[in-house]
Design an enzyme around this catalytic site. Structure first.
Site, PDB file in Angstrom:
ATOM      1  N   CYS A  88       1.146  -1.295  -0.215  1.00 45.20           N
ATOM      2  CA  CYS A  88       0.153  -0.108   0.391  1.00 45.20           C
ATOM      3  C   CYS A  88       0.956   1.090  -0.503  1.00 45.20           C
ATOM      4  CB  CYS A  88      -0.646   0.094   1.402  1.00 45.20           C
ATOM      5  SG  CYS A  88      -1.833  -1.170   1.352  1.00 45.20           S
ATOM      6  N   HIS A 137      -3.632   7.788   1.814  1.00 44.82           N
ATOM      7  CA  HIS A 137      -3.838   5.716   1.388  1.00 44.82           C
ATOM      8  C   HIS A 137      -4.928   6.017   2.134  1.00 44.82           C
ATOM      9  CE1 HIS A 137      -4.158   1.930   0.804  1.00 44.82           C
ATOM     10  NE2 HIS A 137      -3.672   1.706   1.871  1.00 44.82           N
ATOM     11  N   ASN A 166     -10.453  -0.165  -0.401  1.00 43.55           N
ATOM     12  CA  ASN A 166      -8.805  -0.089  -0.304  1.00 43.55           C
ATOM     13  C   ASN A 166      -7.930  -0.416  -1.362  1.00 43.55           C
ATOM     14  OD1 ASN A 166      -5.667  -0.396   0.633  1.00 43.55           O
ATOM     15  ND2 ASN A 166      -6.063  -0.979   2.486  1.00 43.55           N
TER      16      ASN A 166
END
Ligand code: UT7
Length: 325
Positions: A115, A252, A282
């Protein structure tokens, strides 16, 4: 003092057409819209179509960013793709993109920091530009995270989605101050001791399979707010800036509660936070450039705005970057 800066010339993004709602997921695992929204802030996410690959998403985002920047494949010196879900174990997604955007020189490679991949890739691109090794760099975050899901694990399969976003950076000049346009600084971290908190239980040299994503969500959550806030503090201090001077915080998009808690901890007003987690879920390395492109296209992020990006992911890896648009 004149310094070389990596200035954003254009952004682009792409989301697969298929929308998967929380209600859709409640049909396959024991969950509810109420639980997912309350614990993560996610209402829906996109899912790549059968046969649609990470490079397909990456190319669409890249084409949009290149069009916004007014560059063609032959103008690019380097392509960096941040991804954890490549089409194949090798070659890099970047080389697929290179072929498909008509770039026949230079280089392309992938960055694997899960990520945090987009923040890592921005830092690498900036260093290539600052070192004089590249003048025009395409940086992409592209993922098909739904392909890593164990669809019987309700603790993970409700959280992730697919998508891609891209930025084109061009070399420019600045005076070496925080008033310069371009990447002001990036700050990367990892701690390999925390592997077990978030990983994929397969790979070419272990199981010879792709594996499934495994996460101890509560533990990751605890590290997230602390690590992210620390890396943001470092970025602001490094540039002699305060949280008040940040125009847009583009984190993020893992969990709305993490975003809210981080913004509170560093003293950023909620209206400066760009949220896409409700609609995208996500999307790992793609989440930041997807959110950036949305905020550029709807007129929020404008030239000379100070944009703060940050991420944390498997590894654990984390980091932040300050970019003056
Ligand atoms: O992008 C990479 C970084 N990743 C992250 O930053 C993710 C970080 N973690 C999180 O976002 C949160 O920890 C989650 C959203 C994953 C989970 O939220 P939580 O508030 O930490 O919940 P929990 O894991 O403590 O689970 C609470 C309860 C448990 O039941 P018991 O043990 O209290 O009976 C879970 O079994 O919720 C249960 N649960 C669910 N219930 C309904 C877990 N998943 C689900 C689900 N639907 N999908």
């Amino acid at each position: 003092m004149t310094v070389r800066r990596s200035i954003v010339a254009g952004s682009g993004s792409y989301l697969p057409e298929k929308i998967v709602t929380n209600a859709d997921l409640a049909k396959i695992v024991d969950t509810s819209d109420e639980w997912i929204v309350e614990r993560s802030g996610i209402s829906e996410r996109r899912m790549a179509a059968e046969g649609e690959t990470t490079s397909d998403l990456a190319v669409k985002a890249a084409e949009a960013a290149m069009s916004a920047a007014g560059v063609s494949g032959s103008d690019l010196d380097l392509i960096i793709v941040a991804t954890t879900t490549p089409d194949e174990t090798f070659p890099a997604v970047a080389t697929h993109v290179q072929r498909r955007v008509g770039m026949t020189r230079g280089a392309g490679f992938d960055v694997q920091a899960v990520c945090s991949g987009f923040v890592y890739a921005v830092n690498v691109a900036d260093n290539f530009i600052k070192a004089g090794q590249a003048g025009t760099v395409l940086v992409i975050g592209a993922e098909t995270m739904t392909r890593l899901m164990d669809w019987s694990d309700r603790t993970t399969c409700v959280l992730f989605g697919d998508g891609a976003g891209a930025l084109v950076f061009k070399a420019g000049e600045g005076e070496g101050t925080a008033a310069d346009r371009g990447v002001l600084s990036s700050h990367l971290y990892s701690d390999g001791r925390l592997h077990d908190l978030l990983y994929v239980d397969g790979g070419p040299s272990t199981t010879r399979t792709t594996g499934f994503l495994r996460m101890q969500g509560k533990e990751v959550f605890k590290h997230a707010v602390t690590n992210i806030s620390d890396s943001i503090r470092v970025a602001l201090e490094h540039n002699g800036l305060t949280a008040d001077e940040v125009d847009w915080f583009v984190p993020h998009q893992a969990n709305k509660r993490i975003l809210d808690a981080t913004a509170r901890k560093i003293g950023l007003a909620p209206e400066k936070v760009v949220y896409t987690v409700a609609r995208h879920g996500n999307t790992s390395a793609a989440s930041i450039p997807l959110a950036i492109d949305e905020a550029v296209r709807d007129g929020r992020i404008k030239q000379n705005d100070l944009v703060l990006i940050e991420a944390m992911g498997g590894g654990l890896t984390w980091g932040s970057s300050l970019i003056r648009w």
